[in-house]
Design a protein around this motif. Structure first.
Motif, PDB file in Angstrom:
ATOM      1  N   ALA A   7      23.662   1.944  32.238  1.00  0.00           N
ATOM      2  CA  ALA A   7      24.493   2.899  31.766  1.00  0.00           C
ATOM      3  C   ALA A   7      24.512   4.206  32.530  1.00  0.00           C
ATOM      4  O   ALA A   7      25.252   4.831  32.895  1.00  0.00           O
ATOM      5  CB  ALA A   7      24.162   3.339  30.311  1.00  0.00           C
ATOM      6  N   VAL A   8      22.892   4.609  32.892  1.00  0.00           N
ATOM      7  CA  VAL A   8      22.861   5.828  33.493  1.00  0.00           C
ATOM      8  C   VAL A   8      23.324   5.512  35.107  1.00  0.00           C
ATOM      9  O   VAL A   8      23.912   6.818  35.567  1.00  0.00           O
ATOM     10  CB  VAL A   8      21.395   6.060  33.706  1.00  0.00           C
ATOM     11  N   LEU A   9      22.954   4.576  35.483  1.00  0.00           N
ATOM     12  CA  LEU A   9      23.643   4.531  36.851  1.00  0.00           C
ATOM     13  C   LEU A   9      25.363   4.559  36.961  1.00  0.00           C
ATOM     14  O   LEU A   9      25.759   5.077  38.243  1.00  0.00           O
ATOM     15  CB  LEU A   9      23.261   3.042  37.401  1.00  0.00           C
ATOM     16  N   THR A  10      25.886   3.939  35.806  1.00  0.00           N
ATOM     17  CA  THR A  10      27.233   4.026  35.934  1.00  0.00           C
ATOM     18  C   THR A  10      27.673   5.380  35.586  1.00  0.00           C
ATOM     19  O   THR A  10      28.764   5.851  36.284  1.00  0.00           O
ATOM     20  CB  THR A  10      27.911   3.267  34.732  1.00  0.00           C
ATOM     21  N   LEU A  11      26.999   6.221  34.892  1.00  0.00           N
ATOM     22  CA  LEU A  11      27.268   7.585  34.523  1.00  0.00           C
ATOM     23  C   LEU A  11      27.322   8.637  35.712  1.00  0.00           C
ATOM     24  O   LEU A  11      27.781   9.714  35.706  1.00  0.00           O
ATOM     25  CB  LEU A  11      26.703   7.943  33.544  1.00  0.00           C
ATOM     26  N   SER A  12      26.530   8.105  36.569  1.00  0.00           N
ATOM     27  CA  SER A  12      26.422   8.787  37.897  1.00  0.00           C
ATOM     28  C   SER A  12      27.265   8.407  39.011  1.00  0.00           C
ATOM     29  O   SER A  12      27.942   9.186  39.736  1.00  0.00           O
ATOM     30  CB  SER A  12      24.990   9.076  38.368  1.00  0.00           C
ATOM     31  N   THR A  13      27.411   7.002  39.082  1.00  0.00           N
ATOM     32  CA  THR A  13      28.287   6.611  40.251  1.00  0.00           C
ATOM     33  C   THR A  13      29.928   6.766  39.814  1.00  0.00           C
ATOM     34  O   THR A  13      30.512   7.231  40.946  1.00  0.00           O
ATOM     35  CB  THR A  13      28.059   4.939  40.084  1.00  0.00           C
ATOM     36  N   VAL A  14      30.407   6.781  38.639  1.00  0.00           N
ATOM     37  CA  VAL A  14      31.842   7.059  38.512  1.00  0.00           C
ATOM     38  C   VAL A  14      32.168   8.478  38.914  1.00  0.00           C
ATOM     39  O   VAL A  14      32.652   8.524  39.372  1.00  0.00           O
ATOM     40  CB  VAL A  14      32.138   6.738  36.885  1.00  0.00           C
ATOM     41  N   PRO A  15      31.524   9.428  38.283  1.00  0.00           N
ATOM     42  CA  PRO A  15      31.645  10.654  38.800  1.00  0.00           C
ATOM     43  C   PRO A  15      31.653  11.009  40.192  1.00  0.00           C
ATOM     44  O   PRO A  15      32.423  11.792  40.654  1.00  0.00           O
ATOM     45  CB  PRO A  15      30.792  11.682  37.780  1.00  0.00           C
ATOM     46  N   ALA A  16      30.821  10.232  40.825  1.00  0.00           N
ATOM     47  CA  ALA A  16      30.604  10.644  42.368  1.00  0.00           C
ATOM     48  C   ALA A  16      31.916  10.062  43.044  1.00  0.00           C
ATOM     49  O   ALA A  16      32.352  10.580  44.029  1.00  0.00           O
ATOM     50  CB  ALA A  16      29.449   9.825  42.670  1.00  0.00           C
ATOM     51  N   VAL A  17      32.448   8.682  42.514  1.00  0.00           N
ATOM     52  CA  VAL A  17      33.581   8.333  43.203  1.00  0.00           C
ATOM     53  C   VAL A  17      35.042   9.079  42.856  1.00  0.00           C
ATOM     54  O   VAL A  17      35.648   9.591  43.756  1.00  0.00           O
ATOM     55  CB  VAL A  17      33.784   6.858  42.584  1.00  0.00           C
ATOM     56  N   VAL A  18      34.795   9.565  41.499  1.00  0.00           N
ATOM     57  CA  VAL A  18      36.020  10.522  41.076  1.00  0.00           C
ATOM     58  C   VAL A  18      36.051  11.767  41.818  1.00  0.00           C
ATOM     59  O   VAL A  18      37.159  12.276  42.337  1.00  0.00           O
ATOM     60  CB  VAL A  18      36.032  10.584  39.680  1.00  0.00           C
ATOM     61  N   LEU A  19      34.865  12.556  42.048  1.00  0.00           N
ATOM     62  CA  LEU A  19      34.872  13.730  42.872  1.00  0.00           C
ATOM     63  C   LEU A  19      35.242  13.405  44.382  1.00  0.00           C
ATOM     64  O   LEU A  19      35.701  14.216  44.876  1.00  0.00           O
ATOM     65  CB  LEU A  19      33.218  14.527  42.741  1.00  0.00           C
ATOM     66  N   PHE A  20      34.716  12.508  44.738  1.00  0.00           N
ATOM     67  CA  PHE A  20      35.005  12.354  46.243  1.00  0.00           C
ATOM     68  C   PHE A  20      36.525  12.010  46.682  1.00  0.00           C
ATOM     69  O   PHE A  20      37.067  12.584  47.267  1.00  0.00           O
ATOM     70  CB  PHE A  20      34.075  10.777  46.827  1.00  0.00           C
ATOM     71  N   ALA A  21      37.011  11.292  45.430  1.00  0.00           N
ATOM     72  CA  ALA A  21      38.677  11.069  45.692  1.00  0.00           C
ATOM     73  C   ALA A  21      39.351  12.668  45.423  1.00  0.00           C
ATOM     74  O   ALA A  21      40.237  12.764  46.170  1.00  0.00           O
ATOM     75  CB  ALA A  21      39.268   9.989  44.563  1.00  0.00           C
ATOM     76  N   ALA A  22      38.703  13.363  44.448  1.00  0.00           N
ATOM     77  CA  ALA A  22      39.277  14.629  44.191  1.00  0.00           C
ATOM     78  C   ALA A  22      39.188  15.332  45.312  1.00  0.00           C
ATOM     79  O   ALA A  22      40.122  16.306  45.718  1.00  0.00           O
ATOM     80  CB  ALA A  22      38.508  15.287  43.042  1.00  0.00           C
ATOM     81  N   THR A  23      38.047  15.265  45.946  1.00  0.00           N
ATOM     82  CA  THR A  23      37.820  16.207  47.058  1.00  0.00           C
ATOM     83  C   THR A  23      39.054  15.827  48.360  1.00  0.00           C
ATOM     84  O   THR A  23      39.562  16.882  48.851  1.00  0.00           O
ATOM     85  CB  THR A  23      36.653  16.059  47.891  1.00  0.00           C
TER      86      THR A  23
END
Length: 373
Positions: A7-23
């Protein structure tokens, strides 16, 4: 949520992907030279990099288990100064306290008579004054009525430095492997005492009794076997005890076995080295004492001290390990009454995958050298 949970790994990975796409999508809108646009670019880059580094760090930690909990990560030493109420239970010896029980990750692990049990304990060294946590794996036979009066051989299992004892359970799967070997008829049931050699964290003491410092050799060679055998059905003779470890733990296992054959009949070093490391993590181990430094060199000990009446197992690989030549030297220096065996892989690095390939055979070898009485 635990540090190593998915769960912790998911909570860090998903925002990382979203922020990369947003950038990628928002960057053109932030291309202006205005102050808000500059702060927007800086904030977006910073947030993206923080989440990417966090995700990579968590994935690496989940693979190698450098840290087992949030407290471990942030320097909290929950292993020291443990306070236990009556519900947790104590064992027969005042030098060992059980602070928890967990099910082994094996088939039938919810039933001790089918999968055994893992006790989380704290061992207090009467002579060394060292206190360390450990896991004690009790095989299914320990709980079966037909074995009620039987004593079991025990094996001390050590991690490398700065590893955690959880590595031995989750990554190297010692309880599961031991259970599989017994079911296959290749090994006898054995009690495993699993811990790390770093009993005075963060210092790497190399299992040496340091003048004016931690008495690590005394803890492993005397205090630990005494405390555990006083509390579990384990014999107290050398033939009832073995010790095995990987990397630094491998060096410690061979060192303790070589210098204390009256306590351990068999010692196994997986990817071990053969003389004490001396670096910033160890500090000054010997304080200029040449005799102690030489004694901590296992090749020197084999040349200059009486050969013990005990057995040694060493492992290496022809390609990928840096200890191949020194391992061959160790083998050549072992003379009767000592005995030496080896596992030499064609290739294999200094890592968990290599050790998992060696542990089944190493446990079979250990089982053949130990007795229950």
């Amino acid at each position: 949520m635990g540090l190593t949970s998915k769960a912790v790994l998911t909570l860090s990975t998903v925002p990382a992907v979203v922020l990369f796409a947003a950038t990628v999508l928002i960057w053109p809108r932030l291309a202006r030279r205005s102050v808000p646009a500059v702060f927007g670019r800086v904030g977006l880059l910073l947030a993206t990099q923080v989440m990417v580094f966090a995700s990579v760090g968590l994935m690496a930690n989940n693979s190698f288990l450098f840290y087992g909990s949030w407290a471990d990560l942030f320097g909290g030493q929950q292993e020291l100064g443990v306070v236990t109420d009556g519900a947790a239970g104590t064992l027969a010896s005042k030098n060992i306290v059980r602070v928890g029980i967990q099910q082994p990750d094996v088939p039938g692990g919810s039933h001790p008579t089918a999968g055994g049990r893992i006790d989380k304990v704290v061992i207090a060294g009467r002579r060394s004054k060292i206190e360390s946590s450990a896991y004690v794996y009790l095989p299914p036979e320990y709980f079966r009525p037909e074995y009620a009066h039987r004593k079991f051989p025990a094996v001390v299992v050590l991690t490398g430095y700065p590893g955690t004892a959880e590595n031995l359970l989750k990554r190297l799967e010692y309880p599961r492997t031991a259970l599989d070997r017994v079911k296959a008829g290749r090994a006898q049931p054995m009690i495993l005492v699993l811990l790390r050699p770093t009993v005075a964290p963060p210092r790497d003491t190399e299992c040496v009794d340091i003048a004016g410092g931690p008495q690590t050799e005394t803890f492993f060679a005397k205090d630990l076997p005494q405390a555990v055998s006083d509390s579990y059905r384990i014999g107290k003779r050398a033939r009832n005890w073995g010790i095995i470890g990987n990397s630094t733990g491998g060096y410690c296992a061979l060192k303790i076995g070589l210098h204390h054959p009256d306590r351990f009949a068999a010692s196994a070093g997986l990817s071990a080295y053969y003389k004490a490391a001396e670096d910033p993590t160890t500090g000054d181990l010997f304080h200029g004492n040449r005799a102690e430094r030489e004694r901590a060199n296992l090749l020197w000990s084999l040349d200059h001290l009486p050969q013990p009446d005990s057995s040694f197992l060493v492992t290496t690989s022809r390609q990928g390990e840096g200890n191949y030549r020194s391992t061959r030297k160790f083998i050549s220096k072992v003379k009767a009454p000592a005995q030496v065996s080896s596992i030499v892989l064609d290739s294999g690095g200094h890592n968990f995958n290599t050790w998992r390939r060696e542990i089944p055979s190493a446990l079979e070898w250990m089982s053949s050298r130990l007795s229950e009485n």
